[in-house]
Design a protein around this motif. Structure first.
Motif, PDB file in Angstrom:
ATOM      1  N   THR A 131       0.833  -1.192   0.000  1.00  0.00           N
ATOM      2  CA  THR A 131       0.000   0.000   0.000  1.00  0.00           C
ATOM      3  C   THR A 131       0.871   1.246   0.000  1.00  0.00           C
ATOM      4  O   THR A 131       1.948   1.262   0.600  1.00  0.00           O
ATOM      5  CB  THR A 131      -0.937   0.029   1.220  1.00  0.00           C
ATOM      6  OG1 THR A 131      -0.156  -0.094   2.418  1.00  0.00           O
ATOM      7  CG2 THR A 131      -1.947  -1.089   1.169  1.00  0.00           C
ATOM      8  N   GLN A 132       0.367   2.261  -0.670  1.00  0.00           N
ATOM      9  CA  GLN A 132       1.058   3.538  -0.737  1.00  0.00           C
ATOM     10  C   GLN A 132       0.175   4.622  -0.130  1.00  0.00           C
ATOM     11  O   GLN A 132      -1.045   4.605  -0.285  1.00  0.00           O
ATOM     12  CB  GLN A 132       1.374   3.918  -2.191  1.00  0.00           C
ATOM     13  CG  GLN A 132       2.389   3.033  -2.852  1.00  0.00           C
ATOM     14  CD  GLN A 132       2.728   3.494  -4.251  1.00  0.00           C
ATOM     15  OE1 GLN A 132       2.670   2.730  -5.199  1.00  0.00           O
ATOM     16  NE2 GLN A 132       3.106   4.760  -4.393  1.00  0.00           N
ATOM     17  N   SER A 133       0.821   5.558   0.551  1.00  0.00           N
ATOM     18  CA  SER A 133       0.081   6.688   1.080  1.00  0.00           C
ATOM     19  C   SER A 133       0.933   7.942   1.000  1.00  0.00           C
ATOM     20  O   SER A 133       2.167   7.872   1.104  1.00  0.00           O
ATOM     21  CB  SER A 133      -0.323   6.422   2.544  1.00  0.00           C
ATOM     22  OG  SER A 133       0.822   6.185   3.340  1.00  0.00           O
ATOM     23  N   PRO A 134       0.301   9.109   0.746  1.00  0.00           N
ATOM     24  CA  PRO A 134      -1.108   9.248   0.367  1.00  0.00           C
ATOM     25  C   PRO A 134      -1.341   8.825  -1.082  1.00  0.00           C
ATOM     26  O   PRO A 134      -0.381   8.561  -1.800  1.00  0.00           O
ATOM     27  CB  PRO A 134      -1.338  10.752   0.539  1.00  0.00           C
ATOM     28  CG  PRO A 134      -0.010  11.358   0.181  1.00  0.00           C
ATOM     29  CD  PRO A 134       1.025  10.392   0.720  1.00  0.00           C
ATOM     30  N   ARG A 172       4.944   7.222   1.500  1.00  0.00           N
ATOM     31  CA  ARG A 172       5.163   5.981   2.253  1.00  0.00           C
ATOM     32  C   ARG A 172       4.724   4.771   1.451  1.00  0.00           C
ATOM     33  O   ARG A 172       3.700   4.788   0.763  1.00  0.00           O
ATOM     34  CB  ARG A 172       4.386   6.028   3.569  1.00  0.00           C
ATOM     35  CG  ARG A 172       4.549   4.785   4.446  1.00  0.00           C
ATOM     36  CD  ARG A 172       3.801   4.947   5.759  1.00  0.00           C
ATOM     37  NE  ARG A 172       3.994   3.805   6.643  1.00  0.00           N
ATOM     38  CZ  ARG A 172       3.028   2.928   6.932  1.00  0.00           C
ATOM     39  NH1 ARG A 172       1.834   3.058   6.398  1.00  0.00           N
ATOM     40  NH2 ARG A 172       3.285   1.932   7.758  1.00  0.00           N
ATOM     41  N   CYS A 173       5.510   3.725   1.560  1.00  0.00           N
ATOM     42  CA  CYS A 173       5.178   2.430   0.976  1.00  0.00           C
ATOM     43  C   CYS A 173       5.248   1.390   2.081  1.00  0.00           C
ATOM     44  O   CYS A 173       6.253   1.320   2.807  1.00  0.00           O
ATOM     45  CB  CYS A 173       6.154   2.085  -0.135  1.00  0.00           C
ATOM     46  SG  CYS A 173       5.853   0.480  -0.904  1.00  0.00           S
ATOM     47  N   HIS A 174       4.195   0.588   2.187  1.00  0.00           N
ATOM     48  CA  HIS A 174       4.111  -0.421   3.240  1.00  0.00           C
ATOM     49  C   HIS A 174       3.794  -1.774   2.614  1.00  0.00           C
ATOM     50  O   HIS A 174       2.877  -1.902   1.811  1.00  0.00           O
ATOM     51  CB  HIS A 174       3.022  -0.040   4.246  1.00  0.00           C
ATOM     52  CG  HIS A 174       2.840  -1.029   5.344  1.00  0.00           C
ATOM     53  ND1 HIS A 174       3.686  -1.104   6.428  1.00  0.00           N
ATOM     54  CD2 HIS A 174       1.916  -2.005   5.522  1.00  0.00           C
ATOM     55  CE1 HIS A 174       3.292  -2.076   7.229  1.00  0.00           C
ATOM     56  NE2 HIS A 174       2.217  -2.628   6.702  1.00  0.00           N
ATOM     57  N   GLN A 175       4.568  -2.791   2.996  1.00  0.00           N
ATOM     58  CA  GLN A 175       4.302  -4.142   2.502  1.00  0.00           C
ATOM     59  C   GLN A 175       4.115  -5.076   3.690  1.00  0.00           C
ATOM     60  O   GLN A 175       4.640  -4.848   4.772  1.00  0.00           O
ATOM     61  CB  GLN A 175       5.465  -4.623   1.615  1.00  0.00           C
ATOM     62  CG  GLN A 175       6.816  -4.637   2.344  1.00  0.00           C
ATOM     63  CD  GLN A 175       7.632  -5.864   2.093  1.00  0.00           C
ATOM     64  OE1 GLN A 175       7.111  -6.942   1.785  1.00  0.00           O
ATOM     65  NE2 GLN A 175       8.954  -5.731   2.227  1.00  0.00           N
ATOM     66  N   THR A 176       3.363  -6.140   3.445  1.00  0.00           N
ATOM     67  CA  THR A 176       3.004  -7.041   4.540  1.00  0.00           C
ATOM     68  C   THR A 176       3.622  -8.422   4.391  1.00  0.00           C
ATOM     69  O   THR A 176       3.320  -9.318   5.173  1.00  0.00           O
ATOM     70  CB  THR A 176       1.474  -7.181   4.619  1.00  0.00           C
ATOM     71  OG1 THR A 176       0.991  -7.695   3.362  1.00  0.00           O
ATOM     72  CG2 THR A 176       0.799  -5.858   4.916  1.00  0.00           C
ATOM     73  N   VAL A 219      15.722   8.286   0.432  1.00  0.00           N
ATOM     74  CA  VAL A 219      14.874   7.196   0.914  1.00  0.00           C
ATOM     75  C   VAL A 219      15.377   6.725   2.259  1.00  0.00           C
ATOM     76  O   VAL A 219      16.526   6.961   2.639  1.00  0.00           O
ATOM     77  CB  VAL A 219      14.837   5.999  -0.068  1.00  0.00           C
ATOM     78  CG1 VAL A 219      14.087   6.345  -1.338  1.00  0.00           C
ATOM     79  CG2 VAL A 219      16.242   5.511  -0.379  1.00  0.00           C
ATOM     80  N   SER A 220      14.485   6.048   2.947  1.00  0.00           N
ATOM     81  CA  SER A 220      14.883   5.409   4.202  1.00  0.00           C
ATOM     82  C   SER A 220      14.097   4.129   4.373  1.00  0.00           C
ATOM     83  O   SER A 220      12.932   4.026   3.968  1.00  0.00           O
ATOM     84  CB  SER A 220      14.653   6.344   5.397  1.00  0.00           C
ATOM     85  OG  SER A 220      13.282   6.585   5.589  1.00  0.00           O
ATOM     86  N   ARG A 221      14.765   3.169   4.998  1.00  0.00           N
ATOM     87  CA  ARG A 221      14.110   1.890   5.300  1.00  0.00           C
ATOM     88  C   ARG A 221      14.611   1.436   6.669  1.00  0.00           C
ATOM     89  O   ARG A 221      15.630   0.772   6.780  1.00  0.00           O
ATOM     90  CB  ARG A 221      14.412   0.853   4.224  1.00  0.00           C
ATOM     91  CG  ARG A 221      13.518  -0.361   4.351  1.00  0.00           C
ATOM     92  CD  ARG A 221      13.549  -1.165   3.102  1.00  0.00           C
ATOM     93  NE  ARG A 221      12.741  -2.353   3.204  1.00  0.00           N
ATOM     94  CZ  ARG A 221      12.935  -3.436   2.472  1.00  0.00           C
ATOM     95  NH1 ARG A 221      13.941  -3.462   1.605  1.00  0.00           N
ATOM     96  NH2 ARG A 221      12.147  -4.472   2.613  1.00  0.00           N
ATOM     97  N   PHE A 250       9.096   1.585   3.345  1.00  0.00           N
ATOM     98  CA  PHE A 250      10.111   2.216   2.496  1.00  0.00           C
ATOM     99  C   PHE A 250       9.605   3.623   2.201  1.00  0.00           C
ATOM    100  O   PHE A 250       8.549   3.789   1.576  1.00  0.00           O
ATOM    101  CB  PHE A 250      10.286   1.388   1.226  1.00  0.00           C
ATOM    102  CG  PHE A 250      11.476   1.765   0.388  1.00  0.00           C
ATOM    103  CD1 PHE A 250      11.434   1.570  -0.989  1.00  0.00           C
ATOM    104  CD2 PHE A 250      12.647   2.259   0.935  1.00  0.00           C
ATOM    105  CE1 PHE A 250      12.532   1.883  -1.791  1.00  0.00           C
ATOM    106  CE2 PHE A 250      13.745   2.574   0.152  1.00  0.00           C
ATOM    107  CZ  PHE A 250      13.681   2.381  -1.219  1.00  0.00           C
ATOM    108  N   LEU A 251      10.318   4.621   2.683  1.00  0.00           N
ATOM    109  CA  LEU A 251       9.884   6.003   2.568  1.00  0.00           C
ATOM    110  C   LEU A 251      10.678   6.735   1.489  1.00  0.00           C
ATOM    111  O   LEU A 251      11.901   6.581   1.398  1.00  0.00           O
ATOM    112  CB  LEU A 251      10.074   6.731   3.901  1.00  0.00           C
ATOM    113  CG  LEU A 251       9.398   6.121   5.125  1.00  0.00           C
ATOM    114  CD1 LEU A 251       9.676   6.971   6.353  1.00  0.00           C
ATOM    115  CD2 LEU A 251       7.909   5.951   4.908  1.00  0.00           C
TER     116      LEU A 251
END
Lengths: 113, 112
Positions: B5-8, B22-26, B66-68, B74-75
């Motif tokens: 998922t990506q936000s916003p 922001r990128c979020h993975q599960t 970027v940062s992780r 992953f931002l």
């Protein structure tokens, strides 16, 4: 320098006919080739792939052909359907690309009912 | 289906302001990527990560960082947004060579 090229920005095809999308690449080290499909306001989705040890891969209405000597691949859609209308990207990766895929600029396919 | 998922999804910002996507993975994938999509350019790699705190530049990394700090996040930060950074940004995770990437739904960023 664009390593993967799609020289046709757009393509229109009648429903039921064949759609042929083309892609050329320059890096002879590429050994995996993929096609993605993208609808507006969505992320690209994986469609079909081929490795360099093959020259053809088929999945239902979609077939990808690879000509390594010409550094050329193509995607055939038969028969074309209105729902196939989307932007199609080809992508390639291989030895030395660090698990990274290089993308073409995309071809917008319109299937006319 | 890989959870990414990506936000916003949409953001409008002013020139010169910092912006973070922001990128979020599960699914605990090691490799994550940030791409931008622009007409006539296709998808171009900005930065990628091959593990926590392990990142590297892509072909269009200037003006981005970027940062992780966690596997799942992953931002992407635009230090000082410019109009040339108006684009659609996609995050992706790697599913291997044969299946390529799974992409998020994208963030449409407009810099005014």
């Amino acid at each position: 320098d664009q390593q993967v090229k799609q020289n046709s920005p757009s393509l229109s095809v009648q429903e039921g006919r064949i759609s042929i999308l083309n892609c050329d690449y320059t890096n002879s080290m590429f050994d995996y080739f993929l096609w993605y499909k993208k609808y507006p306001a969505e992320g690209p989705t994986f469609l079909i792939s081929i490795s360099s040890i093959k020259d053809k891969n088929e999945d239902g209405r979609f077939t990808v052909f690879l000509n390594k000597s010409a550094k050329h691949l193509s995607l055939h859609i038969v028969p074309s359907q209105p729902g196939d209308s989307a932007v199609y990207f080809c992508a390639a990766s291989g030895e030395g690309t660090g698990n990274q895929f290089y993308f073409g600029t995309g071809t917008s396919l319109t299937v006319i009912p | 289906d890989a959870g990414i998922t990506q936000s916003p999804r949409h953001k409008v910002t002013e020139t010169g302001t910092p912006v973070t996507l922001r990128c979020h993975q599960t699914e605990n994938h090691r490799y994550m990527y940030w791409y931008r999509q622009d007409p006539g350019h296709g998808l171009r790699l900005i930065h990628y990560s091959y593990g926590v705190k392990d990142t590297d530049k892509g072909e269009v990394s200037d003006g981005y960082s970027v940062s992780r700090s966690k596997t799942e996040d992953f931002l992407l930060t635009l230090e000082s947004a410019t109009s040339s950074q108006t684009s659609v940004y996609f995050c992706a995770i790697s599913q291997g060579n044969f299946y390529g990437y799974t992409f998020g739904s994208g963030t449409r960023l407009t810099v005014v």
